[in-house]
Design a protein around this motif. Structure first.
Motif, mmCIF file in Angstrom:
data_model
loop_
_atom_site.group_PDB
_atom_site.id
_atom_site.type_symbol
_atom_site.label_atom_id
_atom_site.label_comp_id
_atom_site.label_asym_id
_atom_site.label_seq_id
_atom_site.Cartn_x
_atom_site.Cartn_y
_atom_site.Cartn_z
ATOM 1 N N LEU A 1 53.831 93.522 54.454
ATOM 2 C CA LEU A 1 55.006 94.019 55.167
ATOM 3 C C LEU A 1 54.546 95.167 56.055
ATOM 4 N N PRO A 2 55.304 95.447 57.114
ATOM 5 C CA PRO A 2 54.924 96.581 57.965
ATOM 6 C C PRO A 2 54.910 97.866 57.133
ATOM 7 N N SER A 3 53.994 98.775 57.444
ATOM 8 C CA SER A 3 53.838 99.942 56.568
ATOM 9 C C SER A 3 53.563 101.202 57.371
ATOM 10 N N ILE A 4 53.745 102.334 56.708
ATOM 11 C CA ILE A 4 53.552 103.631 57.343
ATOM 12 C C ILE A 4 52.880 104.577 56.355
ATOM 13 N N ALA A 5 52.085 105.488 56.871
ATOM 14 C CA ALA A 5 51.388 106.417 55.984
ATOM 15 C C ALA A 5 51.743 107.868 56.253
ATOM 16 N N SER A 6 52.013 108.209 57.509
ATOM 17 C CA SER A 6 52.222 109.622 57.817
ATOM 18 C C SER A 6 53.706 109.951 57.870
ATOM 19 N N VAL A 7 54.029 111.218 57.666
ATOM 20 C CA VAL A 7 55.440 111.625 57.701
ATOM 21 C C VAL A 7 56.021 111.440 59.097
ATOM 22 N N THR A 8 55.208 111.640 60.109
ATOM 23 C CA THR A 8 55.746 111.493 61.459
ATOM 24 C C THR A 8 56.067 110.034 61.758
ATOM 25 N N ALA A 9 55.196 109.133 61.270
ATOM 26 C CA ALA A 9 55.486 107.705 61.455
ATOM 27 C C ALA A 9 56.718 107.311 60.653
ATOM 28 N N ALA A 10 56.849 107.881 59.463
ATOM 29 C CA ALA A 10 57.997 107.539 58.608
ATOM 30 C C ALA A 10 59.303 107.987 59.243
ATOM 31 N N ALA A 11 59.233 109.101 59.994
ATOM 32 C CA ALA A 11 60.445 109.675 60.582
ATOM 33 C C ALA A 11 60.773 109.075 61.949
ATOM 34 N N ALA A 12 59.848 108.290 62.487
ATOM 35 C CA ALA A 12 60.071 107.741 63.830
ATOM 36 C C ALA A 12 61.222 106.747 63.811
ATOM 37 N N PRO A 13 61.989 106.686 64.916
ATOM 38 C CA PRO A 13 63.099 105.731 64.960
ATOM 39 C C PRO A 13 62.561 104.307 64.796
ATOM 40 N N GLY A 14 63.249 103.534 63.998
ATOM 41 C CA GLY A 14 62.834 102.147 63.812
ATOM 42 C C GLY A 14 61.646 101.956 62.889
ATOM 43 N N ALA A 15 61.244 102.992 62.201
ATOM 44 C CA ALA A 15 60.092 102.870 61.296
ATOM 45 C C ALA A 15 60.409 101.874 60.187
ATOM 46 N N PRO A 16 59.387 101.137 59.738
ATOM 47 C CA PRO A 16 59.627 100.226 58.615
ATOM 48 C C PRO A 16 60.104 101.023 57.389
ATOM 49 N N ARG A 17 60.942 100.395 56.580
ATOM 50 C CA ARG A 17 61.464 101.092 55.407
ATOM 51 C C ARG A 17 60.576 100.865 54.187
ATOM 52 N N VAL A 18 60.268 101.941 53.514
ATOM 53 C CA VAL A 18 59.488 101.835 52.277
ATOM 54 C C VAL A 18 60.374 101.267 51.171
ATOM 55 N N HIS A 19 61.595 101.764 51.096
ATOM 56 C CA HIS A 19 62.579 101.235 50.149
ATOM 57 C C HIS A 19 63.743 100.681 50.975
ATOM 58 N N ASP A 20 64.107 99.440 50.693
ATOM 59 C CA ASP A 20 65.120 98.784 51.523
ATOM 60 C C ASP A 20 66.413 99.587 51.618
ATOM 61 N N ASP A 21 66.746 100.288 50.536
ATOM 62 C CA ASP A 21 68.027 100.993 50.530
ATOM 63 C C ASP A 21 67.909 102.469 50.889
ATOM 64 N N VAL A 22 66.771 102.886 51.412
ATOM 65 C CA VAL A 22 66.649 104.285 51.828
ATOM 66 C C VAL A 22 66.519 104.326 53.350
ATOM 67 N N ALA A 23 67.628 104.650 54.004
ATOM 68 C CA ALA A 23 67.662 104.640 55.466
ATOM 69 C C ALA A 23 66.755 105.722 56.034
ATOM 70 N N GLY A 24 65.997 105.356 57.040
ATOM 71 C CA GLY A 24 65.164 106.332 57.730
ATOM 72 C C GLY A 24 64.048 106.898 56.866
ATOM 73 N N ASN A 25 63.828 106.321 55.682
ATOM 74 C CA ASN A 25 62.793 106.784 54.745
ATOM 75 C C ASN A 25 63.007 108.212 54.263
ATOM 76 N N VAL A 26 64.232 108.719 54.418
ATOM 77 C CA VAL A 26 64.482 110.117 54.052
ATOM 78 C C VAL A 26 64.875 110.223 52.575
ATOM 79 N N CYS A 27 64.053 110.918 51.833
ATOM 80 C CA CYS A 27 64.388 111.178 50.430
ATOM 81 C C CYS A 27 65.473 112.247 50.370
ATOM 82 N N TYR A 28 65.259 113.317 51.099
ATOM 83 C CA TYR A 28 66.316 114.315 51.258
ATOM 84 C C TYR A 28 66.097 115.088 52.547
ATOM 85 N N ASP A 29 67.187 115.678 53.014
ATOM 86 C CA ASP A 29 67.162 116.519 54.208
ATOM 87 C C ASP A 29 67.853 117.808 53.773
#
Ligand code: FES
Ligand code: FES
Lengths: 164, 793
Positions: B139-167
């Motif tokens: 599956l598409p994947s990301i390693a860095s926080v900046t890539a994780a935060a980029a718009p349209g980044a692949p999701r690590v967990h299907d139910d976690v939008a934008g890969n954000v654990c908390y803001d």
């Protein structure tokens, strides 16, 4: 399975091993000498250093069958029968050269070989360079270097240098 | 020897050393149980993939194999729990996706465990694991926080939008914005805190044992906190009640945070031992440690300081993206929030601070606390920012620090980011460090180096940290799901020797000596008559373990409380024996005496009376001399100090050598100066490692490139200098010992000192900032891209 016969800490042992068994596995798993440790799988940490026929060897780089006929000394075999510690062991304790103790057996075995092979003397830089094959994550090496420098005159029968 | 001082303040040689230097340490991998099986774990070699199928047939039929288990077999047991819940800016709770023991449906990082093979020998288990037929669909994947935060980044967990654990945020945004609006000068800095791999020299290991006649489970594990593992694994993962589960953490070969957490392998061997009715052992190979031990740091931040015309700090604004990895490790959410952002005042009286922290999921190994945990990230950010302010404005690096220090008479000092510092004196540690490092003589050394073609630089950091974790009520209100007190049981035996049972754990810190000194000092018992017992839930009432430099400040305080109870009871027994009032009994140097008389009873006599109560106030007092105390601290403790680093850079190779390092720390009360010095040196070595050598490198997709000691640069003896350590202590005001803690100061204060020195060495090249690690390659490139300008000068 091949039979390996060797002397370990002065006692002879004969063990059947798989051909791929490493010397460190023979020591730890077949002979129960768990003082020799395994800290890596790429032969870079030195936790497994023992003496084979008087020379320091990373016991994870050597097959058990290669040690057939050899005399191996491990950390358990350093102290005299009456319990008197080797000067290097003493100096490690005296200079607080260990914290968790996991690197210590390999470190002590490497250090003894280093001191023995430099009868002419050892500078701090030589000690640091000589420890390149041994990793310690706890001490920052400062006190290990001090301990080895302090062990040198004792091991070479010179008057021990006065404490700093 | 007999008269040698061995109490508080003596550099007593360590009691535990004899077994370690003789090869008689007893580590988890040294434990073998009768009939033991061996587990080998097959892990994902992909950063992110769907598990299409797992065929275990061939592996299960291989020689010696007892069982093969996959996520489906473990589906009935719980996920690995997270011990801390953070809330978003809007008050909603953080995203907390399940962290399965063995992957369920998907793998989310290289190293994610997929299946376990259990066999008669380690080799058979490993051979059979090769026969597992696992089909993964990338599956598409990301390693860095900046890539994780980029718009349209692949999701690590299907139910976690934008890969954000908390803001999350902290501080007064309006006050900060107002201060920036009226500032004479604003200095801004972008910086990263490099990801690290803790690499304790002992790889993790676990042995699970089960007694079918009693249903008792025992887990031997490489842990910094066996009671916490019992609680987490028992209650949340396996559903085992505490009285049926014993957790033993024997000698542990270093932890640095990485052995705090409850790991999948502990649950696997315990569960499998029960299932197979035989002991099951697992020991990590180093390669597995790299991809399964929790990593540390990994922040990307922007820091801005508003200043007035004289260089006073008016306000600090910080924005940080931090990496949680593929799942939440046990304490991960707390690290970039309450152990980081709350420390952003540092040692300065900055009146307004506002920090925003966004925690991101990525396809990497989970990140959690590593020596210092959050506080090194804060110290690095602040201290690099202060030096950058000097770079941009021309202020002197020492003067600006003095100008902004919290004054000595301002304690207790309330920061704008929640903490209240109880004590400190940053001027004294600064002056002592500058003197020890001969700061004043540096220009001459720089000139001499220049004449030799070398670039020499000097740097300081004046840092602070919070430890002695922690007041339970406070951390509870901040999201901790556990109390963080400590427990001690002091048992005076009938003939006067003492066993002390502590809920803290020693994995190199020398507790068996330090705590014995403390008890020896307070009870007047010779050191040889005191044994410290730790690391076994069957022996110790309870405990939260060792991390956050808490053992002496919290665990030692519990011991003092228990000893107070021993003394109070001893006084009553002494009063009975000497026919006096308990109020008239004094206790000193191991003796109970009646004030103003020569009547004396030793602790030994009192102990014997307590256990042989023939002449005893039996109606009013129970026999025995055995007391337990729980100590919950009233506040954090705040060690701090000044580190000075001097470096020399070889322009041809880019190699940076640390030529001098001085650390002067305020760690509060010191019990054993030798041990404290060793702790600081070890911490500094890890800090220099972070600054110059170490980095966990992932490629963009999440393949771990630095996955062995061949690729990950551990500091070796010839990479490091001698490290001069001094202490200038003010006492903690709220615990009975005045202790603050020393385990992490080295790793917190040193990285910014080193990097400030590196940037100073390069200042003639116009360099403003260098990110860690200052590897030879990076420094060489900086020097050579600036060469033309140098030549033109
Ligand atoms: S185990 Fe690491 S070098 Fe042998
Ligand atoms: S003492 Fe722990 S690794 Fe050296």
């Amino acid at each position: 399975m091949p039979q390996v016969t060797l002397t370990v800490n002065g006692k002879s042992a004969s063990v059947e091993v798989e051909a791929r068994t490493l010397l460190v596995e023979l020591l730890r798993e077949k002979l129960g000498l768990t003082g020799t440790h395994v800290g890596c799988d790429t032969s870079q940490c030195g936790a497994c250093v023992v003496h084979v026929d008087g020379t320091s060897v990373k016991a994870c780089t050597m097959l058990a069958v290669q040690a057939d006929g050899a005399s191996v000394t491990t950390i358990e075999g350093l102290a005299k029968a009456d319990g008197t510690l080797h000067p290097m062991q003493e100096m490690f304790r005296e200079h607080h050269a260990l914290q968790c103790g996991f690197c210590t057996p390999g470190m002590v075995m490497s250090a003894i070989d280093l001191v023995q092979s430099h009868p002419e003397g050892l500078t701090e830089a030589q000690i640091r360079h000589g420890l390149e094959g041994n990793l310690c994550r706890c001490t920052g090496y400062h006190n290990i270097v001090k301990a080895i420098a302090a062990a040198w005159p004792i091991m070479h029968g010179k008057v021990p240098a006065a404490a700093e | 020897m007999t008269a040698a001082f061995e109490g508080i303040g003596a550099s007593v040689r360590r009691k535990e050393d004899l077994r370690f230097i003789s090869g008689r340490g007893h580590y988890t991998d040294d434990i073998n149980r009768p009939g033991q099986l061996h587990a080998y774990i097959r892990r994902s070699d992909r950063p992110h993939a769907k598990i299409v199928s797992i065929d275990t047939t061939a592996a299960a039929a291989a020689p010696g194999v007892a069982a093969v288990f996959t996520g489906a077999d473990l589906a009935g047991i719980g996920g690995l729990p997270c011990g801390w819940q953070i809330h978003n800016k809007d008050g909603s709770p953080m995203a907390e996706p399940k962290h399965p023991v063995l992957a369920e449906g998907k793998v989310r990082h290289v190293g994610d465990p997929i299946a376990v093979v259990i066999a008669e020998t380690k080799q058979q288990a490993k051979d059979a694991a090769e026969l597992l037929d696992i089909v993964l669909e990338d599956l598409p994947s990301i390693a860095s926080v900046t890539a994780a935060a980029a718009p349209g980044a692949p999701r690590v967990h299907d139910d976690v939008a934008g890969n954000v654990c908390y803001d999350w945020h902290i501080g007064d945004k309006a006050a900060v914005d107002a201060a920036f609006a009226r500032a004479a000068k604003v200095v801004s800095l972008d910086l990263t805190n490099n990801r690290l791999i803790p690499n304790a020299m002992e790889p993790r290991a676990a042995v699970g044992d089960f007694d079918p006649t009693t249903d008792d489970y025992t887990l031997y594990t490489t842990s910094q906190n066996p009671h916490v593992i019992r609680l987490l694994m028992g209650a949340f993962v396996l559903g085992l009640p505490e009285h049926k589960l014993r957790v033993v953490a024997p000698d542990v070969g270093g932890g640095f945070g990485s052995k705090i957490y409850h790991y999948a392998e502990e649950a696997i061997v315990t569960w499998a031992a029960g299932r197979l009715k035989r002991p099951v052992k697992w020991t990590a190979e180093r390669t597995e440690s790299f991809m399964s031990d929790a990593h540390g740091r990994d922040h990307v931040s922007t820091a801005e300081m508003a200043l007035d015309a004289e260089g006073h700090f008016l306000a600090l604004r910080v924005k940080t993206l931090c990496n949680m990895g593929g799942y939440l490790s046990t304490f991960a959410p707390a690290v970039p929030t309450y152990l980081y952002a709350t420390l952003l005042a540092g040692v300065y009286k900055t009146p307004a601070i506002y920090a925003e922290v966004k925690a991101m999921f990525t396809n990497t190994v989970p990140v959690d606390a590593y020596r210092g945990a959050g506080r090194p990230e804060a110290a690095f950010l602040i201290e690099r920012l202060v030096d950058t302010i000097c770079h941009d404005t021309g202020h002197d690096r020492v003067d600006i620090r003095r100008k902004n220090f919290i004054p000595v008479d301002a304690f207790p000092y309330q920061t704008p980011v929640a903490l209240q510092y109880d004590s400190g004196d940053y001027f004294t540690t600064l002056d002592a460090a500058l003197k020890a490092a001969d700061w004043a003589g540096f220009p001459a050394r720089r000139a001499a180096a220049k004449a030799n073609g070398k670039l020499r630089g000097i740097g300081i950091s004046t840092y602070l940290e919070a430890c002695g974790i922690a007041p339970s009520k406070v951390v509870g209100s901040l999201g901790a799901r556990a109390g963080l007190y400590e427990v001690a049981n002091v048992r005076v035996h009938p003939t006067g020797s003492v066993s002390v049972f502590t809920g803290t754990h020693s994995h190199g810190q020398g507790h068996e000596t330090t705590f014995a000194q403390l008890v020896s000092d307070q009870l007047g018992v010779p050191l040889s008559q005191v044994d410290v017992v730790h690391g076994d839930t069957a022996k110790i009432p309870f405990g939260m373990g060792t991390y956050g430099s808490r053992s002496l400040a919290v665990g030692g305080s519990a011991m003092v409380k228990a000893m107070d109870k021993i003394i109070a009871k001893g006084k009553k027994i002494a009063a009975h024996l000497m026919e006096a009032s308990a109020d008239d009994i004094e206790f000193k140097d191991g003796k109970f005496s009646v004030a103003g008389t020569d009547k004396v009873k030793t602790l030994g006599e009192i102990a014997l009376t307590a256990y042989v109560p023939h002449n005893y106030p039996i109606e009013t007092l129970e026999p025995g001399l055995d007391e337990t105390a729980f100590y919950d601290p009233m506040n954090f403790t705040f060690p701090g100090g000044c580190h000075v680093c001097e470096v020399e850079i070889d322009q041809d190779t880019g190699v940076t050598s640390v030529v001098n390092f001085v650390a002067v720390d305020d760690v509060g009360r010191v019990i054993n100066p030798m041990i404290v010095e060793g702790q600081v040196q070890g911490g500094v070595a890890q800090g220099i490692g972070q600054a110059l050598l170490e980095s966990a490198v992932y490629d963009e997709a999440g393949q771990l490139l630095s996955g062995s000691f061949m690729d990950y640069t551990m500091p070796r003896a010839d990479d490091l200098p001698n490290i001069t350590v001094g202490t200038e202590s003010t006492l903690c005001t709220h615990n009975p010992l005045g202790a603050k803690g020393c385990g992490e100061v080295g790793a917190i204060g040193s990285p910014p000192a080193v990097m400030n020195a590196v940037v100073d060495a390069l200042k003639d090249l116009g360099v403003r900032h260098v990110d860690m690690p200052a590897s030879p390659q990076k420094i060489w490139a900086i020097i050579h891209s600036n060469r033309p300008r140098m030549a033109a000068e």
